[in-house]
Scaffold this active site. Structure first.
Site, PDB file in Angstrom:
ATOM      1  N   ASP A 163       0.830  -1.212   0.000  1.00 32.72           N
ATOM      2  CA  ASP A 163       0.000   0.000   0.000  1.00 32.72           C
ATOM      3  C   ASP A 163       0.865   1.263   0.000  1.00 32.72           C
ATOM      4  O   ASP A 163       0.658   2.180  -0.804  1.00 32.72           O
ATOM      5  CB  ASP A 163      -0.924  -0.032   1.230  1.00 32.72           C
ATOM      6  CG  ASP A 163      -1.870   1.168   1.285  1.00 32.72           C
ATOM      7  OD1 ASP A 163      -2.281   1.664   0.221  1.00 32.72           O
ATOM      8  OD2 ASP A 163      -2.197   1.610   2.402  1.00 32.72           O
ATOM      9  N   LYS A 187       1.759 -15.296  -3.569  1.00 34.12           N
ATOM     10  CA  LYS A 187       2.276 -16.490  -4.251  1.00 34.12           C
ATOM     11  C   LYS A 187       3.061 -17.396  -3.306  1.00 34.12           C
ATOM     12  O   LYS A 187       2.819 -18.581  -3.213  1.00 34.12           O
ATOM     13  CB  LYS A 187       3.191 -16.078  -5.407  1.00 34.12           C
ATOM     14  CG  LYS A 187       2.614 -15.017  -6.339  1.00 34.12           C
ATOM     15  CD  LYS A 187       1.620 -15.597  -7.291  1.00 34.12           C
ATOM     16  CE  LYS A 187       1.181 -14.564  -8.320  1.00 34.12           C
ATOM     17  NZ  LYS A 187       0.080 -15.053  -9.150  1.00 34.12           N
ATOM     18  N   ARG A 208      -8.123  11.954 -12.636  1.00 34.05           N
ATOM     19  CA  ARG A 208      -7.620  11.898 -11.255  1.00 34.05           C
ATOM     20  C   ARG A 208      -7.268  10.475 -10.821  1.00 34.05           C
ATOM     21  O   ARG A 208      -6.895  10.253  -9.667  1.00 34.05           O
ATOM     22  CB  ARG A 208      -8.675  12.467 -10.312  1.00 34.05           C
ATOM     23  CG  ARG A 208      -8.872  14.002 -10.457  1.00 34.05           C
ATOM     24  CD  ARG A 208     -10.072  14.466  -9.664  1.00 34.05           C
ATOM     25  NE  ARG A 208      -9.954  14.158  -8.254  1.00 34.05           N
ATOM     26  CZ  ARG A 208     -10.993  13.948  -7.436  1.00 34.05           C
ATOM     27  NH1 ARG A 208     -12.235  14.004  -7.911  1.00 34.05           N
ATOM     28  NH2 ARG A 208     -10.813  13.687  -6.161  1.00 34.05           N
ATOM     29  N   LYS A 209      -7.430   9.507 -11.734  1.00 35.22           N
ATOM     30  CA  LYS A 209      -7.152   8.104 -11.383  1.00 35.22           C
ATOM     31  C   LYS A 209      -5.721   7.709 -11.755  1.00 35.22           C
ATOM     32  O   LYS A 209      -5.309   7.863 -12.907  1.00 35.22           O
ATOM     33  CB  LYS A 209      -8.128   7.167 -12.096  1.00 35.22           C
ATOM     34  CG  LYS A 209      -9.571   7.308 -11.654  1.00 35.22           C
ATOM     35  CD  LYS A 209     -10.450   6.317 -12.398  1.00 35.22           C
ATOM     36  CE  LYS A 209     -11.901   6.451 -11.990  1.00 35.22           C
ATOM     37  NZ  LYS A 209     -12.799   5.600 -12.799  1.00 35.22           N
TER      38      LYS A 209
END
Lengths: 242, 242
Positions: A163, A187, A208-209
């Protein structure tokens, strides 16, 4: 979750800073002068530098990336525990239209999650950024307090490192952002106290993405531990968060 | 990431336990007798019980779910910090064919990530399980050391709470599992120190694959903070993890 916070705003300031332009936390970006601070303001220690708790693998990787920084193609990103000062909190409240839900006396006790452990027990990491390639690399070592299954890093701890790496990649490209989605495929488990490398890249920007992806590999690159993608939304200054 | 660990194996044991069948950590499930322990074995405190650091909201929710437990439809799941004992480590090594990568002297210092903070500063949570409905509810409060953006819970901390809730749901239905995928959509940030409710349900089982989903809401259920899905793979005893 939101990736816009004092620590990240400060990282942005550092990226815009000229060499030798040392500032205290909370100083105004672009002002070229130190701001006046209240009594509790302190200089904070940069946590993204070698410590006794770092393993040999982490030190060697750090040295390797610092070499890459010498020609200016890569930049090391500093990182702090972030005990918020009164002035910093005022800055943040202004940026987010006063929508911070925590009282100031508690804000000053709060700690950035990824820097809230004692040295070596939690998250040890440094990030490096390549502006031309729109890449962020995070080299990290998970300490003994991040255990999930016996002897292995907790999935939530790895999700946290992913994150912050993806979010930092989006942030240095587009300014303060919030995480809208994280999709993580595990994995192979990461042994506790081992070092892994998170390689992230900005794949696409649509308005904005910001679309970012990464993989997590062992130091020798032979083991693919995890893959992840993230969608981050650029924040509009002054718009309430809640 | 893997969700099979001593803490989870212990939770399974508790679910199979009869009322009044108190055991020390590491005791053998189904034996009906206490195992012989080495000197360092200790009884651990169940962390999923009210503490002074719990807010009023968390206490009220706890009481509400404990009421639901009275007719046996719901069960509270205990939770421990898990300092591994020699005997527990031996059990785990046997289960995973000796594939634990950490030395025993370090294993005894390792802590479960979600229980590694001092009371009230990190993750405070309790889970309840409904076997008929294949649901797990986690009521949780994120402390001051879990901060992401100023005044809000870190996205990685919320991902961690979602991981353990979904993983527990799969585990109580199917035994030890590992997380193969987590997909989390963040809608609205969670204020630091507030209480949220994670409602999870087992959606589908296909062979060794367990599909679980959840949402995260405020105590008054009016705010949908986050939604998530998880895919978990049932572990085969004796098969190496790495």
């Amino acid at each position: 979750m939101l990736r816009s916070c004092a620590a990240r705003l400060r990282t942005l300031r550092v990226l815009r800073r000229q060499p030798g332009d040392a500032r205290l936390p909370g100083s105004q970006p672009g002002s070229g002068k130190l701001r006046s601070f209240s009594f509790e303001d302190v200089t904070e220690k940069d946590q993204a530098l070698p410590k006794p708790s770092w393993s040999k693998d982490l030190r060697l990787l750090f040295d390797k990336f610092m070499k890459k920084c010498e020609d200016g193609s890569w930049k090391r990103l500093p990182s702090y525990k972030t005990s918020y000062t009164t002035s910093t909190i005022q800055d943040i409240r202004a940026f987010f239209s006063g929508s911070i839900p925590l009282k100031e006396e508690l804000m000053s006790q709060a700690r950035l999650f990824t820097r809230s452990f004692e040295d070596g027990l939690g998250f040890e990491y440094v990030m490096f950024y390549n502006d031309d390639e729109k890449r962020v690399v995070c080299i990290c070592q998970g300490g003994l307090y991040l255990q999930g299954p016996p002897g292995f890093l907790h999935g939530g701890a790895l999700a946290t490192l992913i994150d912050i790496t993806l979010g930092t990649n989006a942030m240095v490209a587009g300014g303060p952002v919030m995480t809208a989605n994280l999709d993580i495929s595990f994995k192979r488990p990461v042994p506790l106290c081992s070092v892994v490398v998170i390689n992230s890249q900005l794949d696409k920007v649509e308005g904005r993405k910001f679309f970012v992806s990464c993989n997590v590999r062992s130091v020798d690159e032979q083991t693919l531990h995890t893959e992840g993608t993230g969608l981050f939304i650029k924040l509009e200054p002054g718009k309430s968060l809640i």
